[in-house]
Design a protein around this motif. Structure first.
Motif, PDB file in Angstrom:
ATOM      1  N   ASP A 179       0.835  -1.208   0.000  1.00  0.00           N
ATOM      2  CA  ASP A 179       0.000   0.000   0.000  1.00  0.00           C
ATOM      3  C   ASP A 179       0.867   1.255   0.000  1.00  0.00           C
ATOM      4  O   ASP A 179       0.609   2.212  -0.750  1.00  0.00           O
ATOM      5  N   GLN A 180       1.898   1.263   0.827  1.00  0.00           N
ATOM      6  CA  GLN A 180       2.791   2.422   0.886  1.00  0.00           C
ATOM      7  C   GLN A 180       3.553   2.590  -0.426  1.00  0.00           C
ATOM      8  O   GLN A 180       3.706   3.708  -0.925  1.00  0.00           O
ATOM      9  N   LEU A 181       4.015   1.465  -0.993  1.00  0.00           N
ATOM     10  CA  LEU A 181       4.762   1.546  -2.251  1.00  0.00           C
ATOM     11  C   LEU A 181       3.910   2.123  -3.377  1.00  0.00           C
ATOM     12  O   LEU A 181       4.365   2.991  -4.126  1.00  0.00           O
ATOM     13  N   MET A 182       2.666   1.657  -3.484  1.00  0.00           N
ATOM     14  CA  MET A 182       1.809   2.161  -4.563  1.00  0.00           C
ATOM     15  C   MET A 182       1.484   3.642  -4.356  1.00  0.00           C
ATOM     16  O   MET A 182       1.364   4.401  -5.325  1.00  0.00           O
ATOM     17  N   ALA A 183       1.367   4.063  -3.099  1.00  0.00           N
ATOM     18  CA  ALA A 183       1.142   5.488  -2.832  1.00  0.00           C
ATOM     19  C   ALA A 183       2.350   6.312  -3.280  1.00  0.00           C
ATOM     20  O   ALA A 183       2.198   7.413  -3.824  1.00  0.00           O
ATOM     21  N   ILE A 184       3.532   5.773  -3.061  1.00  0.00           N
ATOM     22  CA  ILE A 184       4.759   6.451  -3.494  1.00  0.00           C
ATOM     23  C   ILE A 184       4.805   6.549  -5.019  1.00  0.00           C
ATOM     24  O   ILE A 184       5.121   7.610  -5.580  1.00  0.00           O
ATOM     25  N   LEU A 185       4.467   5.455  -5.696  1.00  0.00           N
ATOM     26  CA  LEU A 185       4.514   5.452  -7.158  1.00  0.00           C
ATOM     27  C   LEU A 185       3.490   6.419  -7.746  1.00  0.00           C
ATOM     28  O   LEU A 185       3.770   7.115  -8.730  1.00  0.00           O
ATOM     29  N   ARG A 186       2.311   6.470  -7.150  1.00  0.00           N
ATOM     30  CA  ARG A 186       1.273   7.393  -7.653  1.00  0.00           C
ATOM     31  C   ARG A 186       1.696   8.853  -7.473  1.00  0.00           C
ATOM     32  O   ARG A 186       1.292   9.716  -8.252  1.00  0.00           O
ATOM     33  N   ALA A 187       2.512   9.113  -6.444  1.00  0.00           N
ATOM     34  CA  ALA A 187       2.901  10.487  -6.131  1.00  0.00           C
ATOM     35  C   ALA A 187       4.197  10.902  -6.808  1.00  0.00           C
ATOM     36  O   ALA A 187       4.680  12.019  -6.574  1.00  0.00           O
ATOM     37  N   GLN A 299      -2.974  10.352   6.594  1.00  0.00           N
ATOM     38  CA  GLN A 299      -2.998  10.557   8.037  1.00  0.00           C
ATOM     39  C   GLN A 299      -1.785   9.896   8.684  1.00  0.00           C
ATOM     40  O   GLN A 299      -1.212  10.432   9.634  1.00  0.00           O
ATOM     41  N   GLU A 300      -1.420   8.699   8.174  1.00  0.00           N
ATOM     42  CA  GLU A 300      -0.223   8.016   8.663  1.00  0.00           C
ATOM     43  C   GLU A 300       0.904   8.261   7.680  1.00  0.00           C
ATOM     44  O   GLU A 300       0.906   7.718   6.577  1.00  0.00           O
ATOM     45  N   PRO A 301       1.892   9.078   8.040  1.00  0.00           N
ATOM     46  CA  PRO A 301       2.961   9.407   7.099  1.00  0.00           C
ATOM     47  C   PRO A 301       3.782   8.167   6.716  1.00  0.00           C
ATOM     48  O   PRO A 301       4.008   7.271   7.528  1.00  0.00           O
ATOM     49  N   ILE A 302       4.226   8.126   5.494  1.00  0.00           N
ATOM     50  CA  ILE A 302       5.135   7.071   5.027  1.00  0.00           C
ATOM     51  C   ILE A 302       6.537   7.436   5.495  1.00  0.00           C
ATOM     52  O   ILE A 302       6.995   8.563   5.275  1.00  0.00           O
ATOM     53  N   PRO A 303       7.240   6.534   6.173  1.00  0.00           N
ATOM     54  CA  PRO A 303       8.588   6.862   6.663  1.00  0.00           C
ATOM     55  C   PRO A 303       9.575   7.048   5.510  1.00  0.00           C
ATOM     56  O   PRO A 303       9.394   6.499   4.423  1.00  0.00           O
ATOM     57  N   ARG A 304      10.601   7.809   5.753  1.00  0.00           N
ATOM     58  CA  ARG A 304      11.632   8.045   4.743  1.00  0.00           C
ATOM     59  C   ARG A 304      12.720   6.982   4.874  1.00  0.00           C
ATOM     60  O   ARG A 304      13.393   6.879   5.889  1.00  0.00           O
ATOM     61  N   LEU A 305      12.890   6.150   3.858  1.00  0.00           N
ATOM     62  CA  LEU A 305      13.953   5.159   3.797  1.00  0.00           C
ATOM     63  C   LEU A 305      14.912   5.536   2.680  1.00  0.00           C
ATOM     64  O   LEU A 305      14.587   6.347   1.807  1.00  0.00           O
ATOM     65  N   THR A 306      16.090   4.942   2.681  1.00  0.00           N
ATOM     66  CA  THR A 306      16.981   5.127   1.542  1.00  0.00           C
ATOM     67  C   THR A 306      16.415   4.370   0.351  1.00  0.00           C
ATOM     68  O   THR A 306      15.532   3.516   0.500  1.00  0.00           O
ATOM     69  N   ALA A 315      11.544  -7.696  -1.919  1.00  0.00           N
ATOM     70  CA  ALA A 315      11.682  -9.000  -1.258  1.00  0.00           C
ATOM     71  C   ALA A 315      10.560  -9.220  -0.257  1.00  0.00           C
ATOM     72  O   ALA A 315       9.984 -10.317  -0.183  1.00  0.00           O
ATOM     73  N   ALA A 316      10.242  -8.191   0.515  1.00  0.00           N
ATOM     74  CA  ALA A 316       9.212  -8.325   1.546  1.00  0.00           C
ATOM     75  C   ALA A 316       7.841  -8.595   0.936  1.00  0.00           C
ATOM     76  O   ALA A 316       7.109  -9.486   1.388  1.00  0.00           O
ATOM     77  N   ILE A 317       7.485  -7.834  -0.099  1.00  0.00           N
ATOM     78  CA  ILE A 317       6.185  -8.033  -0.745  1.00  0.00           C
ATOM     79  C   ILE A 317       6.127  -9.399  -1.414  1.00  0.00           C
ATOM     80  O   ILE A 317       5.116 -10.116  -1.333  1.00  0.00           O
ATOM     81  N   SER A 318       7.215  -9.792  -2.078  1.00  0.00           N
ATOM     82  CA  SER A 318       7.243 -11.078  -2.789  1.00  0.00           C
ATOM     83  C   SER A 318       7.038 -12.248  -1.842  1.00  0.00           C
ATOM     84  O   SER A 318       6.271 -13.175  -2.128  1.00  0.00           O
ATOM     85  N   LEU A 319       7.706 -12.207  -0.689  1.00  0.00           N
ATOM     86  CA  LEU A 319       7.684 -13.350   0.222  1.00  0.00           C
ATOM     87  C   LEU A 319       6.484 -13.324   1.168  1.00  0.00           C
ATOM     88  O   LEU A 319       5.827 -14.352   1.377  1.00  0.00           O
ATOM     89  N   SER A 320       6.179 -12.167   1.742  1.00  0.00           N
ATOM     90  CA  SER A 320       5.147 -12.119   2.785  1.00  0.00           C
ATOM     91  C   SER A 320       3.743 -11.883   2.221  1.00  0.00           C
ATOM     92  O   SER A 320       2.760 -12.313   2.821  1.00  0.00           O
ATOM     93  N   GLU A 321       3.646 -11.201   1.059  1.00  0.00           N
ATOM     94  CA  GLU A 321       2.328 -10.900   0.498  1.00  0.00           C
ATOM     95  C   GLU A 321       2.008 -11.754  -0.730  1.00  0.00           C
ATOM     96  O   GLU A 321       0.884 -12.241  -0.876  1.00  0.00           O
ATOM     97  N   ALA A 322       3.000 -11.923  -1.618  1.00  0.00           N
ATOM     98  CA  ALA A 322       2.743 -12.688  -2.844  1.00  0.00           C
ATOM     99  C   ALA A 322       2.996 -14.181  -2.663  1.00  0.00           C
ATOM    100  O   ALA A 322       2.630 -14.975  -3.526  1.00  0.00           O
ATOM    101  N   GLY A 323       3.624 -14.587  -1.550  1.00  0.00           N
ATOM    102  CA  GLY A 323       3.871 -16.009  -1.290  1.00  0.00           C
ATOM    103  C   GLY A 323       4.869 -16.639  -2.228  1.00  0.00           C
ATOM    104  O   GLY A 323       4.830 -17.845  -2.485  1.00  0.00           O
TER     105      GLY A 323
END
Length: 368
Positions: A179-187, A299-306, A315-323
């Motif tokens: 969800d956060q990634l897609m919000a970043i891409l849309r923006a 309302q919930e800010p997306i944290p700033r990562l490198t 990796a996280a989305i692939s393994l934990s969400e996409a299985g």
């Protein structure tokens, strides 16, 4: 590397005096790295057997297939030299890192006859305090690789590192949710930045790999990763050279970005300098701009990562969400070994054996 007899040319009386003082006779000289700026090193030794080992080191430098090594005098340095020489075709940054880690091994075990090394001694060294676990792990791995090569070349009988594991422990690498990634891409501030961040977050490329892409690397719905951005025309490791199917979300962005430009053009051209690729800091700046804009309506800010956090996100989305399975994720990310993916992201894989057993039941059911 050279081995010099420090007593050569001395008179009998001078040699007698040197022997009485137990003065070193043999001196090994070598350079750390290659080129004129490489640091010159030297080390003196007394024992005759060690001197023979060093002579073997010198004769075998850069000749990994040679067989003239005296088995009884093989040192850890001999094996490390042979291993590094055989891997000299890798990316410069990888060679630099391997040479650095091999240097730490040499400091402790370099002059030791391999037959005198024992597992407990190496294991104690592998858990020494004050050194990062990842560095200790890589140092054990390069010593193990050199020993395995020695076994294959019939210079060494056993591997004293067998069974030694340096645990990295569980480290939660920062990443974004889908969800956060897609919000970043849309923006994203532009089509170029959206395509760039999509390649990083939804395909797992390294930032340098994305910067090095050419228009010609986009072909028939696939992206060829052939350059790691290290100043050469190769990737970080052999496994990093890969052809990836492009997600349907990202494909239109890349096709529009490529347009009808020549294949030799940069896929991500610099907005400021014609004929140049985007600058090294551009991906991080693009990510910052997108997060800032996305947070204006959240309302919930997306944290700033490198920007490297986008690779962890894939990796996280692939393994934990996409299985996805670990091997597929490892291949997509261009890791040299699946064990790297397992160490860093294995905890994100779905827990339990129920899904596996369910698949087995489904296979059996089709045969009954």
């Amino acid at each position: 590397m050279t081995v010099k007899d420090l007593w050569e040319g001395k008179t009998k009386s001078e040699i007698a005096d040197l022997r009485a003082r137990n003065a070193p006779r043999w001196q090994r000289r070598w350079r750390d790295g290659t080129g004129r700026n490489a640091t010159q090193r030297k080390q003196s030794h007394r024992e005759a057997q060690r001197a023979q080992a060093l002579i073997d080191d010198g004769s075998q430098m850069h000749t990994p297939r040679a067989r003239a090594v005296v088995r009884g005098s093989v040192t850890a340095s001999t094996l490390l030299d042979r291993h590094l020489s055989a891997k000299a075709d890798r990316a410069p940054k990888t060679i630099e890192a391997d040479t650095r880690h091999a240097g730490h091994v040499r400091t402790v075990f370099g002059d030791r006859n391999v037959s005198t090394l024992d597992t407990t001694q190496i294991e104690i060294w592998s858990v020494r305090p004050g050194v990062a676990a990842e560095s200790r792990k890589k140092q054990v791995e390069i010593l193990r690789a050199a020993l395995k090569r020695g076994i294959r070349d019939r210079l060494v009988d056993t591997d004293p590192t067998e069974g030694i594991v340096v645990s990295l422990g569980h480290r939660e690498l920062p990443s974004y949710s889908s969800d956060q990634l897609m919000a970043i891409l849309r923006a994203a501030s532009s089509d170029l930045e959206r395509a760039l961040l999509g390649v990083l977050g939804l395909m797992g490329l390294r930032s340098e790999e994305a910067r090095s892409l050419l228009v010609g690397d986009l072909r028939e719905g696939h992206l060829s990763v052939k350059n790691g951005g290290a100043g050469t025309d190769t990737t970080k490791t052999r496994a990093s050279r890969r052809v990836l199917p492009i997600p349907m979300t990202v494909l239109p962005w890349l096709v529009d970005l490529a347009g009808d430009r020549p294949k030799s053009d940069w896929l991500f051209p610099s907005p400021r300098k014609a004929g140049c690729a985007i600058a090294m800091q551009f991906p991080n700046q693009a990510l910052t701009r997108a997060i800032t804009k996305a947070n204006e309506s959240r309302q919930e800010p997306i944290p700033r990562l490198t920007v490297h956090g986008l690779r962890h996100t894939f990796a996280a989305i692939s393994l934990s969400e996409a299985g996805a399975d670990l091997l597929s994720v490892s291949q997509a990310m261009g890791h040299a070994r699946p064990s790297i993916t397992l160490d860093r992201y294995g905890h994100l894989s779905k827990k339990g054996l129920a899904p596996l057993m369910g698949k087995i039941d489904a296979i059996v059911a089709t045969m009954s």
